[in-house]
Write a protein that holds these residues in place. Structure first.
Motif, short mmCIF file in Angstrom:
data_model
loop_
_atom_site.label_atom_id
_atom_site.label_comp_id
_atom_site.label_asym_id
_atom_site.label_seq_id
_atom_site.Cartn_x
_atom_site.Cartn_y
_atom_site.Cartn_z
N VAL A 24 0.87 -1.42 -0.24
CA VAL A 24 -0.05 0.27 0.06
C VAL A 24 1.05 0.93 -0.42
N GLU A 25 0.62 2.43 -0.83
CA GLU A 25 1.20 3.72 -0.89
C GLU A 25 0.58 4.96 -1.18
N HIS A 26 1.38 5.17 -0.60
CA HIS A 26 0.36 7.83 -0.55
C HIS A 26 1.09 8.28 -0.96
N TYR A 27 0.71 9.46 -1.99
CA TYR A 27 1.62 10.37 -2.02
C TYR A 27 1.27 11.72 -1.53
N GLY A 28 1.91 12.70 -0.60
CA GLY A 28 1.32 13.54 0.50
C GLY A 28 0.50 13.37 1.56
N GLY A 29 0.79 14.42 1.94
CA GLY A 29 -0.42 14.49 2.89
C GLY A 29 0.16 13.31 4.28
N ASP A 30 -0.22 12.85 5.13
CA ASP A 30 0.15 12.13 6.34
C ASP A 30 0.25 10.92 5.02
N GLY A 31 1.19 10.77 4.17
CA GLY A 31 1.21 9.53 3.77
C GLY A 31 1.36 8.24 4.34
N LEU A 32 1.67 8.44 5.07
CA LEU A 32 2.10 6.57 6.32
C LEU A 32 0.51 6.53 6.41
N SER A 33 -0.15 7.06 7.13
CA SER A 33 -1.52 6.87 7.45
C SER A 33 -2.45 6.83 6.94
N ILE A 34 -2.42 7.65 5.56
CA ILE A 34 -3.50 6.92 4.44
C ILE A 34 -2.74 5.64 4.44
N SER A 35 -1.70 4.83 4.13
CA SER A 35 -1.27 3.86 3.89
C SER A 35 -2.19 2.84 4.44
N ALA A 36 -2.38 2.78 5.88
CA ALA A 36 -2.64 2.30 6.90
C ALA A 36 -4.16 1.84 6.18
N THR A 37 -5.36 3.61 6.10
CA THR A 37 -6.69 2.83 5.90
C THR A 37 -6.69 2.34 4.71
N ASN A 38 -5.25 2.46 3.38
CA ASN A 38 -5.30 1.39 2.79
C ASN A 38 -5.83 0.01 2.84
N ARG A 39 -4.87 -0.15 3.56
CA ARG A 39 -4.75 -1.36 4.34
C ARG A 39 -5.68 -2.04 5.31
N ASP A 40 -6.31 -1.20 5.27
CA ASP A 40 -7.74 -1.16 6.08
C ASP A 40 -8.63 -1.48 4.83
N TYR A 41 -8.78 -0.77 4.04
CA TYR A 41 -9.73 -1.28 2.43
C TYR A 41 -9.65 -2.46 2.21
N LEU A 42 -8.61 -2.83 2.32
CA LEU A 42 -8.16 -3.91 1.61
C LEU A 42 -8.48 -5.23 2.26
N ARG A 43 -8.73 -5.24 3.59
CA ARG A 43 -8.99 -6.30 4.39
C ARG A 43 -10.67 -6.66 3.96
N ARG A 44 -11.28 -5.07 4.03
CA ARG A 44 -12.47 -5.03 4.32
C ARG A 44 -13.04 -5.67 2.85
N ILE A 45 -12.54 -5.61 2.16
CA ILE A 45 -12.93 -5.86 0.23
C ILE A 45 -12.44 -6.90 0.12
N LEU A 46 -11.39 -7.55 0.70
CA LEU A 46 -10.77 -9.55 0.24
C LEU A 46 -12.28 -10.40 0.81
N PRO A 47 -11.61 -11.42 0.29
CA PRO A 47 -12.29 -12.36 -0.11
C PRO A 47 -12.40 -12.89 1.66
N ARG A 48 -13.00 -13.30 2.92
CA ARG A 48 -13.11 -14.01 3.83
C ARG A 48 -12.37 -15.18 3.42
N PRO A 49 -11.24 -16.41 4.45
CA PRO A 49 -11.71 -17.54 4.29
C PRO A 49 -12.94 -18.26 5.10
N GLU A 50 -13.23 -18.89 4.52
CA GLU A 50 -14.24 -19.95 4.65
C GLU A 50 -14.22 -20.70 5.75
N THR A 51 -15.08 -20.77 6.79
CA THR A 51 -14.89 -21.11 7.58
C THR A 51 -16.19 -22.37 8.08
N THR A 52 -15.41 -23.37 8.32
CA THR A 52 -16.13 -24.78 8.23
C THR A 52 -16.80 -25.39 10.07
N ALA A 53 -18.24 -25.63 10.39
CA ALA A 53 -18.64 -25.92 11.55
C ALA A 53 -18.22 -27.13 12.20
#
Length: 298
Positions: free
Chosen positions: A269-298
């Motif tokens: 994750v990358e970002h130019y400008g401003g607090d690029g590290l913090s925005i990269s962290a929001t980019n990381r969180d966004y990826l984790r929200r949209i990536l498929p979650r591993p299927e779980t079994t009962a």
């Protein structure tokens, strides 16, 4: 780590920093919630550290709970007529180091250092940079050097990805696909960094059309986004950096396209400008929200 330059304000190189100074920098990364790190050689060339210093660095990273799943090289053009051979030799050292530290992928490119005008600009991509020659001999040289690196990487169980960047041999989707097809090694893939192209103040192929071409070849992927405004009446184009979920590229769609073709590589994750590290962290969180979650079994 693009937020952190390799040369310090006092003129020293990060290569010569103490473990305590490295630790102060990596504390920022851990405090932003990261547990993985791409040291990125614009900040630190871990492949050029002496063995004892590499061990020291890895100890510092571990003390902050950081692992290294992939490594990027930047602005070390593999076909530069003056220093290309040296960059290839360095690339082999990066591969050996990647295997040593437990990484699974390395990103390479054909773009060189920023010129003086680019360094002075607010956004360097608004100023013309280096252009790769496009003659058949240059193409053949690129294929040969990539195949050499790719075979070495394969021996180590590593993936190589080639970073898309304007005015290089892989500055278009068609060029990137042609190159990896000519190299013809299963572990040599495309770093689908289409943000590098969407940000240009010139006509570019639509991001979705690019992804349709490169998704089958996608590997270790640098992700960033930009707002892009095009005025069809004047031809004017303006861009500015944006968090992943707010820019022109729909990464939910782009990533699903790659996943459909078996993509299973790391993201940077990358970002130019401003607090690029913090925005990269929001980019990381966004990826984790949209990536498929591993299927779980009962």
């Amino acid at each position: 780590m693009i937020q952190y330059p390799g040369t310090l304000p006092d003129g020293r190189s990060t290569q010569n920093q103490s473990a305590e100074e490295w630790s102060a920098t990596l504390a920022d990364i851990a405090d932003a919630g990261f547990t993985e790190l791409d040291p990125t050689d614009g900040w630190l060339r871990i492949a050029d550290l002496e063995p004892s210093r590499l061990d020291e660095f890895m100890g510092v990273a571990a003390s902050h709970g950081l692992t290294i799943p992939a490594i990027s090289t930047a602005r070390k053009n593999l076909i530069d007529p003056a220093v290309g051979e040296a960059h290839v030799a360095y690339g082999h050292r990066v591969l050996d180091t990647a295997a040593k530290v437990g990484a699974s992928a390395v990103s390479f490119g054909f773009f060189g250092p920023l010129n003086d005008a680019q360094k002075k600009a607010l956004w360097f991509w608004t100023v013309q940079g280096e252009r790769n020659p496009t003659d058949p001999d240059t193409w053949a040289l690129a294929v040969s050097r990539l195949r050499d690196l790719g075979q070495h990487a394969s021996d180590l169980g590593l993936e190589i990805s080639l970073e898309m960047y304007e005015d290089t041999l892989i500055g278009t989707a068609d060029g990137a696909v042609r190159l990896v097809t000519d190299v013809d090694l299963p572990n040599v893939k495309i770093n689908a960094d289409i943000g590098n192209l969407i940000r240009l103040h010139r006509p570019v192929e639509h991001w979705q059309a690019m992804m349709e071409k490169i998704a089958p070849f996608a590997g270790f992927w640098h992700v960033k986004n930009y707002t892009r405004i095009e005025d069809e009446t004047t031809g004017a184009v303006m861009t500015a950096p944006a968090p992943l979920e707010f820019g022109t590229i729909n990464y939910r769609t782009a990533i699903r396209m790659a996943l459909a073709h078996g993509f299973r590589s790391p993201f940077l994750v990358e970002h130019y400008g401003g607090d690029g590290l913090s925005i990269s962290a929001t980019n990381r969180d966004y990826l984790r929200r949209i990536l498929p979650r591993p299927e779980t079994t009962a």
